[in-house]
Design a protein around this motif. Structure first.
Motif, PDB file in Angstrom:
ATOM      1  N   GLU A  53      12.505   7.268  -9.815  1.00 54.39           N
ATOM      2  CA  GLU A  53      11.749   7.172 -11.062  1.00 54.39           C
ATOM      3  C   GLU A  53      10.487   6.336 -10.869  1.00 54.39           C
ATOM      4  N   ALA A  54      10.547   5.328  -9.994  1.00 58.99           N
ATOM      5  CA  ALA A  54       9.341   4.546  -9.705  1.00 58.99           C
ATOM      6  C   ALA A  54       8.288   5.403  -9.008  1.00 58.99           C
ATOM      7  N   LEU A  55       8.718   6.411  -8.277  1.00 54.33           N
ATOM      8  CA  LEU A  55       7.791   7.337  -7.618  1.00 54.33           C
ATOM      9  C   LEU A  55       7.310   8.448  -8.546  1.00 54.33           C
ATOM     10  N   GLY A  56       7.794   8.434  -9.781  1.00 50.15           N
ATOM     11  CA  GLY A  56       7.394   9.460 -10.732  1.00 50.15           C
ATOM     12  C   GLY A  56       8.248  10.704 -10.683  1.00 50.15           C
ATOM     13  N   GLY A  57       9.426  10.635 -10.063  1.00 55.45           N
ATOM     14  CA  GLY A  57      10.298  11.799  -9.942  1.00 55.45           C
ATOM     15  C   GLY A  57      11.538  11.684 -10.814  1.00 55.45           C
ATOM     16  N   ALA A  58      12.520  12.536 -10.529  1.00 51.84           N
ATOM     17  CA  ALA A  58      13.775  12.560 -11.288  1.00 51.84           C
ATOM     18  C   ALA A  58      14.901  12.972 -10.353  1.00 51.84           C
ATOM     19  N   GLU A  93       8.229  22.253   6.610  1.00 49.47           N
ATOM     20  CA  GLU A  93       7.457  21.437   7.540  1.00 49.47           C
ATOM     21  C   GLU A  93       6.361  20.649   6.817  1.00 49.47           C
ATOM     22  N   ASN A  94       6.158  19.424   7.304  1.00 49.98           N
ATOM     23  CA  ASN A  94       5.032  18.578   6.875  1.00 49.98           C
ATOM     24  C   ASN A  94       4.932  18.452   5.357  1.00 49.98           C
ATOM     25  N   VAL A  95       6.029  18.022   4.758  1.00 52.46           N
ATOM     26  CA  VAL A  95       6.025  17.716   3.327  1.00 52.46           C
ATOM     27  C   VAL A  95       5.561  16.272   3.172  1.00 52.46           C
ATOM     28  N   LEU A  96       4.348  16.085   2.666  1.00 47.15           N
ATOM     29  CA  LEU A  96       3.737  14.759   2.587  1.00 47.15           C
ATOM     30  C   LEU A  96       3.895  14.185   1.189  1.00 47.15           C
ATOM     31  N   LEU A  97       4.070  12.864   1.152  1.00 48.73           N
ATOM     32  CA  LEU A  97       4.251  12.161  -0.113  1.00 48.73           C
ATOM     33  C   LEU A  97       3.684  10.758   0.036  1.00 48.73           C
ATOM     34  N   ALA A  98       3.017  10.261  -1.010  1.00 49.71           N
ATOM     35  CA  ALA A  98       2.479   8.903  -1.008  1.00 49.71           C
ATOM     36  C   ALA A  98       3.527   7.960  -1.580  1.00 49.71           C
ATOM     37  N   ALA A  99       3.939   6.967  -0.798  1.00 53.28           N
ATOM     38  CA  ALA A  99       4.972   6.029  -1.227  1.00 53.28           C
ATOM     39  C   ALA A  99       4.899   4.782  -0.361  1.00 53.28           C
ATOM     40  N   PRO A 100       5.420   3.658  -0.858  1.00 52.23           N
ATOM     41  CA  PRO A 100       5.501   2.461  -0.005  1.00 52.23           C
ATOM     42  C   PRO A 100       6.387   2.724   1.212  1.00 52.23           C
ATOM     43  N   ASP A 101       6.080   2.070   2.290  1.00 52.21           N
ATOM     44  CA  ASP A 101       6.826   2.271   3.528  1.00 52.21           C
ATOM     45  C   ASP A 101       8.280   1.856   3.356  1.00 52.21           C
ATOM     46  N   GLY A 102       9.213   2.722   3.776  1.00 54.89           N
ATOM     47  CA  GLY A 102      10.637   2.408   3.764  1.00 54.89           C
ATOM     48  C   GLY A 102      11.377   2.846   2.521  1.00 54.89           C
ATOM     49  N   PRO A 152       6.956  14.281  -7.457  1.00 56.03           N
ATOM     50  CA  PRO A 152       5.643  14.893  -7.688  1.00 56.03           C
ATOM     51  C   PRO A 152       4.960  15.210  -6.362  1.00 56.03           C
ATOM     52  N   GLY A 153       4.299  16.360  -6.331  1.00 57.31           N
ATOM     53  CA  GLY A 153       3.636  16.777  -5.105  1.00 57.31           C
ATOM     54  C   GLY A 153       2.145  16.553  -5.109  1.00 57.31           C
ATOM     55  N   ASN A 154       1.618  15.765  -6.067  1.00 57.04           N
ATOM     56  CA  ASN A 154       0.177  15.576  -6.181  1.00 57.04           C
ATOM     57  C   ASN A 154      -0.300  14.291  -5.533  1.00 57.04           C
ATOM     58  N   GLY A 155       0.470  13.740  -4.656  1.00 64.63           N
ATOM     59  CA  GLY A 155       0.073  12.516  -3.984  1.00 64.63           C
ATOM     60  C   GLY A 155       0.368  11.259  -4.756  1.00 64.63           C
ATOM     61  N   PRO A 176       0.836  -1.212   0.000  1.00 68.48           N
ATOM     62  CA  PRO A 176       0.000   0.000   0.000  1.00 68.48           C
ATOM     63  C   PRO A 176       0.864   1.252   0.000  1.00 68.48           C
ATOM     64  N   LYS A 177       0.322   2.302  -0.629  1.00 68.78           N
ATOM     65  CA  LYS A 177       1.008   3.586  -0.666  1.00 68.78           C
ATOM     66  C   LYS A 177       0.510   4.426   0.504  1.00 68.78           C
ATOM     67  N   LEU A 178       1.412   4.793   1.374  1.00 71.96           N
ATOM     68  CA  LEU A 178       1.062   5.519   2.594  1.00 71.96           C
ATOM     69  C   LEU A 178       1.413   6.992   2.446  1.00 71.96           C
ATOM     70  N   HIS A 179       0.681   7.826   3.187  1.00 68.08           N
ATOM     71  CA  HIS A 179       1.050   9.241   3.269  1.00 68.08           C
ATOM     72  C   HIS A 179       2.196   9.360   4.256  1.00 68.08           C
ATOM     73  N   ILE A 180       3.380   9.623   3.730  1.00 63.69           N
ATOM     74  CA  ILE A 180       4.598   9.666   4.554  1.00 63.69           C
ATOM     75  C   ILE A 180       5.071  11.106   4.655  1.00 63.69           C
ATOM     76  N   ASN A 181       5.429  11.498   5.857  1.00 63.50           N
ATOM     77  CA  ASN A 181       5.958  12.832   6.093  1.00 63.50           C
ATOM     78  C   ASN A 181       7.440  12.814   5.743  1.00 63.50           C
ATOM     79  N   LEU A 182       7.765  13.348   4.567  1.00 57.04           N
ATOM     80  CA  LEU A 182       9.148  13.342   4.101  1.00 57.04           C
ATOM     81  C   LEU A 182      10.042  14.186   4.997  1.00 57.04           C
TER      82      LEU A 182
END
Length: 476
Positions: free
Chosen positions: A449-454, A354-363, A472-475, A320-326
């Motif tokens: 890249e798997a998270l959609g970034g660079a 502060e509180n930069v949130l991102l959806a990603a697998p845990d770890g 990406p900051g759109n979740g 599952p993709k969790l909302h993680i506080n980066l």
């Protein structure tokens, strides 16, 4: 939306031409009526009002409303016009009301001018009974007694459904068409809203399944739009295929690691007696044993990394993709890095939003930040500074980690994210030391890249290397 506007313009032009033809027909008819009345009006002194009303009745069978006005010819003075006859016949009370309406619209003032020339007039007004009446013409009839004025009016708005004296959009046909169009527009809007709602629900379900990982959730059981049933089944099959693929990746990674680690353990065990048996004076043999030992250590590192990478890849698909506080992840990694580097007196400077949130697998985010920091620490000199900056904007999330190390040659900087590439000052060519298998930054790029970034790397102007990560900051 464009169709009714185009059709309205076409029909309005057609109605305008029809009105012109009808008006011309009315004027011609009224002129003929005036010519027919001329002979009768020559002898009006012997004709009664009933005779004149009867004569007008014969010419008003087509719905025309005729009024006969008369101004006698006097040697002195101007007596004005008298109301003589009407068809249909009207009572004395209604006659006064009709004259008031004619005066209100300026028709009585136009009678005098009409004695000199025909003056067609198109004015809309209401009769006493409320029906619509359109004045079409005032035709003078001059004879020895004076000037007669035939005022002809018609209930012409019902003829050919034209719009005499009123805007075209006020006609019954246009209003009925507008009502029908409005009903269909409302139906189309309701259908569009229904389809949009169903598609949004379908998108929400797909987003939930994507965020929750490939599990028991299914599209088909949650689809509310029958037209998307086949698409929902296809999505379910795709999810099942992904689930099988992630299971195969995880199982293959574990089996490969187990299959290779056993022979490595045997080789390592067999190498120990050889280390003791080779005399110290045999430098060549000692060097060969060291190379074998280093290769085994590197190979063991590669196998462990490959297994972890396989598990991470399966997690991207399945977990599952969790909302993680980066922000918290970066702060924790910096604390660990400071503890590890305390003996080297490396200074860590951080600028974290502060509180930069991102959806990603845990770890996954922990691995990315730890590998970049490990790379920065390994190239930093004692007493140097590592600066970490985390910011967020509409364009996404930016993470920058800068060190004050030697940097990297311009001809090699594009390769630092390649697999098995490791270049350290003082080493020969691209040969990697056992502790540096060249996988850390490659794993970083793989995960980002798997998270959609660079991720990019660049040498700092004052010396050192900067690793720039954009997510990406759109979740996601």
């Amino acid at each position: 939306m464009a169709l009714p506007i185009i059709l309205y313009g076409q029909f309005e032009r057609a109605d305008r031409q029809t009105r012109s033809l009808v008006a011309e027909n009315f004027r011609h008819h009224d002129w003929l009526v005036a010519q027919a009345l001329s002979s009768l009006l020559e002898h009006t002194e012997v004709s009664s009002a009933q005779d004149l009303n009867a004569a007008l009745e014969k010419f008003s069978e087509n719905g025309s409303i005729l009024k006969l006005m008369f101004r006698p010819k006097l040697k002195t003075g101007n007596p004005g016009f008298f109301f003589i006859a009407s068809a249909p016949a009207v009572s004395a009370q209604q006659t006064g009301h009709d004259l008031d309406i004619l005066a209100q619209h300026g028709i009585l003032k136009s009678l005098a001018d009409s004695c000199s020339w025909d003056k067609p007039v198109e004015i809309r007004y209401r009769q006493v009974n409320g029906t619509e009446e359109i004045l079409t013409s005032i035709i003078p009839i001059n004879n020895r007694l004076g000037c007669w004025a035939l005022v002809s009016a018609n209930n012409s708005s019902s003829i050919l459904s034209t719009a005499f004296g009123r805007p075209y959009w006020q006609t019954d046909n246009v209003r009925m068409a507008a009502l029908i169009y409005l009903i269909f527009a409302i139906l189309a809007g309701l259908i569009a809203i229904r389809v949009r709602s169903a598609l949004r629900h379908f998108r929400r379900v797909s987003h939930e399944i994507r965020r929750a990982g490939v599990g028991s959730a299914a599209f088909a059981s949650r689809n509310i739009l029958p037209e998307l049933a086949s698409a929902a089944d296809d999505f379910d099959r795709l999810v099942r295929d992904l689930h099988h693929a992630s299971s195969n990746i995880r199982r293959t990674a574990e089996e490969n690691a187990h299959a290779v680690k056993a022979p490595l353990a045997i080789i390592r065990s067999a190498l120990e007696p050889l280390k003791s048996a080779i005399p110290q004076s045999d430098q060549r043999s000692q060097r060969a044993v060291q190379l074998i030992d280093s290769a085994l250590a590197r190979l063991s590192t590669l196998i462990s990394t490959a297994q972890r990478l396989g598990n991470d890849t399966a997690d991207f698909i399945e977990a599952p993709k969790l909302h993680i506080n980066l922000t918290d992840v970066v702060a924790e990694c910096l604390r660990n890095a400071r503890d590890i580097s305390v003996s080297r007196n490396i200074r860590f400077v951080r600028h974290l939003a502060e509180n930069v949130l991102l959806a990603a697998p845990d770890g996954i985010l922990d691995i990315i930040v730890e590998n970049i920091l490990d790379n920065a620490i390994s190239f930093s000199t004692d007493g140097s500074t590592i600066t970490t900056t985390l910011s967020q904007s509409r364009g996404g999330i930016d993470l920058s980690i800068e060190d004050e190390g030697p940097g990297i040659a311009a001809n090699k900087i594009d390769r630092i994210f390649d697999r098995n590439f490791s270049f350290r000052p003082g080493t020969k060519g691209d040969a990697a030391e056992p502790d540096h298998a060249g996988l850390g930054l490659w794993i970083v790029r793989h995960h980002i890249e798997a998270l959609g970034g660079a991720v990019t790397a660049m040498n700092r102007a004052g010396g050192g290397l900067r690793i720039q990560v954009t997510l990406p900051g759109n979740g996601w």
